[in-house]
Design an enzyme around this catalytic site. Structure first.
Site, PDB file in Angstrom:
ATOM      1  N   CYS A 149       0.815  -1.224   0.000  1.00  0.00           N
ATOM      2  CA  CYS A 149       0.000   0.000   0.000  1.00  0.00           C
ATOM      3  C   CYS A 149       0.847   1.273   0.000  1.00  0.00           C
ATOM      4  CB  CYS A 149      -0.952   0.002   1.199  1.00  0.00           C
ATOM      5  SG  CYS A 149      -0.167  -0.474   2.763  1.00  0.00           S
ATOM      6  N   HIS A 241      -2.821   6.484   4.079  1.00  0.00           N
ATOM      7  CA  HIS A 241      -1.378   6.614   4.298  1.00  0.00           C
ATOM      8  C   HIS A 241      -0.898   7.957   3.739  1.00  0.00           C
ATOM      9  CE1 HIS A 241      -1.358   2.642   5.690  1.00  0.00           C
ATOM     10  NE2 HIS A 241      -0.652   2.018   4.760  1.00  0.00           N
TER      11      HIS A 241
END
Length: 342
Positions: A149, A241
């Site tokens: 990710c 994120h």
């Protein structure tokens, strides 16, 4: 158009639930199998899974019976894998050998020489490895993986900068707790805290980026020649994120050059249902992007960038369980269909 039968491996977990959310009303795929561990197999999905997403569990999915993670028990043409790494390493090849297309979010096979590691907007030509893989292994099916990710968010933004001659990349990540799964980070460890270590995360970013931005020569991937240095941190954010990126480039582009490269980035994949528009959204505000405000742009598939400064330095941010996980695999599958691989 008849829909393609799709299954989810590891269907009860965090990423498995994201797969179900994204596939339940997909125009190209039909959920026909949900596979999970022996303790869940045989139960109705609504009984086996503790649904953790904000969206409601799809009614038709709730009534489906969970099957074992076994190629003989799964009724599908393509399976989306949210399996743990140790299990994926053996199970995904079994499914490929049995003739399934496997779109994997697991890390187990990403760096294997003949298995494609793909972001459709970045390196679609690497899917040429499928033929190499099938020739090498005598499989009727194949495995295609998507990256970690953290790697995905940064690499999407690096692709339009390749023309400036990237020489070195530095990354400092601020990663959401959902990336570790529901039971992954104890509340007393993360509350009022930042944890400056995520097991194997830095190694994944440093190796996967070079493979993704490398060149497919017809038989293998030649890694990109630049160096990548990462420092990864877990922070008290649920989803999204955030990454601070520094890029050294031979052409020494200006901040305006970088901004224009982001704004003009168009991979030509607008015919894929999950492809966002834009792929990269440039935020002009001095304090953006922020996870709470920007993670759901483009259905969670857009990567936001901001604070582009001389150096070159900038911030990028994206939804880690959508763009960084389930959505990445779904987008790979859509590209496979477009290319006639399904």
């Amino acid at each position: 158009m008849a829909k393609i039968k799709a299954g989810v491996l590891g269907a009860t977990g965090n990423v498995g639930q994201r797969f179900i959310e994204m596939l339940s009303e997909h125009p190209w795929f039909e959920l026909t199998s949900l596979a999970a561990s022996d303790r869940s197999a045989g139960k109705k999905y609504g009984e086996a899974a503790s649904w953790r997403l904000e969206s409601k569990i799809p009614e038709e999915v709730s009534d489906m019976t969970v099957v074992p993670v076994d190629p003989k028990k799964v009724d599908a043409d393509i399976v989306f894998s949210a399996l743990p790494t140790d299990l994926a390493k053996t199970v995904e090849p079994e499914f490929a050998k049995a003739g399934f297309a496997v779109a994997s979010n697991a890390s187990a096979l990403r760096m294997v020489k003949d298995i494609p590691l793909v972001i459709p907007e970045v390196n679609p030509e690497h899917l040429g490895l499928i033929d190499v893989q099938q020739d090498n292994r005598k499989w009727d099916g194949y495995v295609v993986t998507n990256p970690n990710c953290t790697t995905i968010m940064m690499t999407v933004t690096l692709k339009p900068l390749m023309k400036f001659g990237i020489e070195k990349i530095y990354l400092a990540s601020m990663q959401a707790i959902s990336g570790a799964g529901y039971d992954g980070v104890a509340s007393m460890a993360i509350l009022d805290n930042v944890i400056p270590y995520i097991d194997k995360e830095e190694e994944k970013v440093e190796t996967e980026t070079k493979k993704l931005l490398g060149e497919f020569n017809g038989s293998e991937i030649v890694d990109a020649p630049f160096a990548v240095s990462a420092s990864c941190n877990r922070v008290m954010v649920m989803d999204g994120h955030t990454e601070a990126v520094w890029v050294e480039m031979a052409d020494n582009p200006s901040t305006e050059d970088i901004k224009q490269a982001f704004l003009e980035f168009d991979p030509g994949l607008s015919d894929l249902p999950t492809e966002p528009a834009p792929v990269i959204e440039v935020k002009e505000e001095k304090d953006r992007p922020q996870p709470r405000m920007d993670r759901n742009l483009g259905g969670g598939m857009t990567v936001s960038v901001g604070r582009i400064r001389p150096g070159i330095r900038y911030i990028c941010m994206g939804h880690n369980t959508i763009r960084g996980a389930a959505g990445a695999s779904v987008l790979n599958a859509e590209l496979l269909k477009k290319m006639g691989k399904l």
